[in-house]
Design a protein around this motif. Structure first.
Motif, short mmCIF file in Angstrom:
data_model
loop_
_atom_site.label_atom_id
_atom_site.label_comp_id
_atom_site.label_asym_id
_atom_site.label_seq_id
_atom_site.Cartn_x
_atom_site.Cartn_y
_atom_site.Cartn_z
N ASP A 96 0.86 -1.28 0.01
CA ASP A 96 0.15 0.04 -0.04
C ASP A 96 0.73 1.14 -0.20
O ASP A 96 1.90 1.40 0.64
N PHE A 97 0.42 2.28 -0.86
CA PHE A 97 1.11 3.69 -0.92
C PHE A 97 -0.11 4.51 -0.39
O PHE A 97 -1.21 4.73 -0.98
N GLY A 98 0.12 5.35 0.69
CA GLY A 98 -0.97 6.03 1.33
C GLY A 98 -0.40 7.54 1.44
O GLY A 98 0.50 7.96 1.46
N ALA A 99 -1.50 8.26 1.59
CA ALA A 99 -1.35 10.01 1.74
C ALA A 99 -2.58 10.59 2.41
O ALA A 99 -3.79 9.97 2.22
N THR A 100 -2.14 11.67 3.14
CA THR A 100 -3.39 12.35 3.86
C THR A 100 -2.92 13.76 3.59
O THR A 100 -1.70 14.22 3.84
N TYR A 206 -8.03 1.46 -5.12
CA TYR A 206 -8.10 2.43 -4.20
C TYR A 206 -8.64 2.02 -3.01
O TYR A 206 -9.91 1.37 -3.13
N TYR A 207 -8.29 2.45 -1.73
CA TYR A 207 -9.22 2.14 -0.62
C TYR A 207 -9.21 3.15 0.12
O TYR A 207 -7.92 3.98 0.36
N PHE A 208 -10.02 3.74 1.15
CA PHE A 208 -10.25 4.62 2.09
C PHE A 208 -10.04 4.10 3.52
O PHE A 208 -10.91 3.13 3.51
N GLN A 209 -9.26 4.79 4.13
CA GLN A 209 -9.20 4.12 5.70
C GLN A 209 -9.37 5.42 6.50
O GLN A 209 -8.74 6.61 6.40
N ALA A 210 -10.01 5.16 7.78
CA ALA A 210 -10.28 5.93 8.80
C ALA A 210 -10.14 5.46 10.04
O ALA A 210 -10.55 4.42 10.23
N PRO A 211 -9.92 6.15 11.27
CA PRO A 211 -9.84 5.61 12.52
C PRO A 211 -11.19 6.08 13.00
O PRO A 211 -11.86 6.85 12.60
N LEU A 212 -11.51 5.14 14.16
CA LEU A 212 -12.78 5.54 15.14
C LEU A 212 -12.16 6.20 16.21
O LEU A 212 -11.69 5.73 17.25
N GLY A 213 -12.07 7.80 16.03
CA GLY A 213 -11.33 8.35 17.18
C GLY A 213 -10.53 9.53 16.42
O GLY A 213 -10.46 9.72 15.09
N TRP A 218 0.96 8.60 11.69
CA TRP A 218 1.37 7.72 10.83
C TRP A 218 0.12 7.10 9.99
O TRP A 218 0.11 6.23 9.03
N LEU A 219 -1.19 7.61 10.47
CA LEU A 219 -2.47 6.89 9.62
C LEU A 219 -2.71 7.56 8.51
O LEU A 219 -3.21 8.85 8.83
N THR A 220 -2.73 7.18 7.28
CA THR A 220 -2.96 8.10 6.22
C THR A 220 -4.46 7.41 5.61
O THR A 220 -4.90 6.27 6.04
N SER A 221 -5.14 8.34 4.72
CA SER A 221 -6.47 7.91 4.58
C SER A 221 -6.75 7.49 3.04
O SER A 221 -7.36 6.52 2.82
N HIS A 222 -5.78 7.97 2.15
CA HIS A 222 -6.24 7.56 0.72
C HIS A 222 -4.93 6.78 0.60
O HIS A 222 -3.73 6.88 0.77
N HIS A 223 -5.35 5.50 -0.25
CA HIS A 223 -4.24 4.64 -0.56
C HIS A 223 -4.50 3.96 -2.11
O HIS A 223 -5.43 3.79 -2.48
N LEU A 224 -3.20 3.81 -2.47
CA LEU A 224 -3.16 2.98 -3.75
C LEU A 224 -2.72 1.47 -3.43
O LEU A 224 -1.74 1.30 -2.60
#
Length: 235
Positions: A96-100, A206-213, A218-224
């Protein structure tokens, strides 16, 4: 020579001639019977060969007629369409390659490398010579995340559900999952959803990732996301 002796000699000569003639006639009759017997055997053999030849010709004609009928009627439906379903174990690799992107700061980037596994049900449909597949399954992913390639920032784990439709020219995979990550700042529950262009063994999407809180750095939202699947152990 007396008349009595002459009469005896004539009788003896006549008897001898009669016996020789009878023997010769019997021998000739036997020879003729033998020849007729041989001829009868040869005629029977010839008739047997003719019957076998006729039977062979009839079988060949019947086979040719059946073949011609099949050619005229065309291929059967099962020659065009077939299907099967089975379960399969699918281990694989993840990259995965991620960016926010933030307005008040530089973009945060990350790289995730890991392993995955999926247990799936597959239904394969063959139309002529083109194969299409429906794959539905789920399983865990384990990712090691770094934001600067200098250290390990976090480890994340997901339990994913996936559904794929794959045709001769590729297909589409939809993915959704829940999990968590541990790193600097504690443990964060996560969810993600994505879509991938898919083949039988490789996906990119593509996938989108988000935390609950709150979001750690280090946690990115948009990923290839790149996915390598290795199907094995069909049953």
């Amino acid at each position: 020579m007396t008349p009595r002796i002459a009469g005896f000699l004539i009788f003896l000569l006549a008897s001898t001639t009669f016996l020789v003639s009878a023997t010769a006639q019997t021998t000739m009759q036997r020879e003729e019977m033998r020849q007729r017997g041989e001829l009868d055997e040869e005629e029977e053999q010839e008739e047997s060969r003719e019957v076998e030849s006729s039977t062979t010709r009839q079988a060949q004609q019947a086979q040719q007629t059946e073949t011609q009928q099949e050619e005229r009627s065309g291929p059967r439906p099962e020659d065009y369409v077939s299907s099967e379903s089975y379960f399969v174990h699918i281990p694989g690799l993840r990259l995965d390659f991620g960016a926010t992107f933030r307005e008040d700061a530089d973009a945060l980037t990350s790289v995730g490398i890991g392993l995955g596994y999926m247990y799936a049900w597959e239904w394969e449909l063959m139309i002529v010579r083109s194969a299409s597949k429906l794959r539905i399954g789920g399983g865990p992913d384990l990712m090691f995340i770094t934001s600067e390639w200098e250290r390990l920032d976090a480890i994340s784990g997901y339990l994913n559900l996936r559904a794929s439709g794959i045709g001769p020219r590729g297909g589409l995979t939809l993915e959704g999952g829940f999990g968590g990550a541990t790193g600097r700042g504690g443990i964060r529950p996560l969810f993600r959803a994505g879509a991938y262009l898919a083949s039988d063994n490789f996906e990119i999407g593509y996938y989108f990732q988000a935390p609950l809180g709150s979001r750690p750095y280090w946690l990115t939202s948009h990923h290839l996301g790149l996915r390598l699947h290795i199907p094995m152990f069909h049953h």
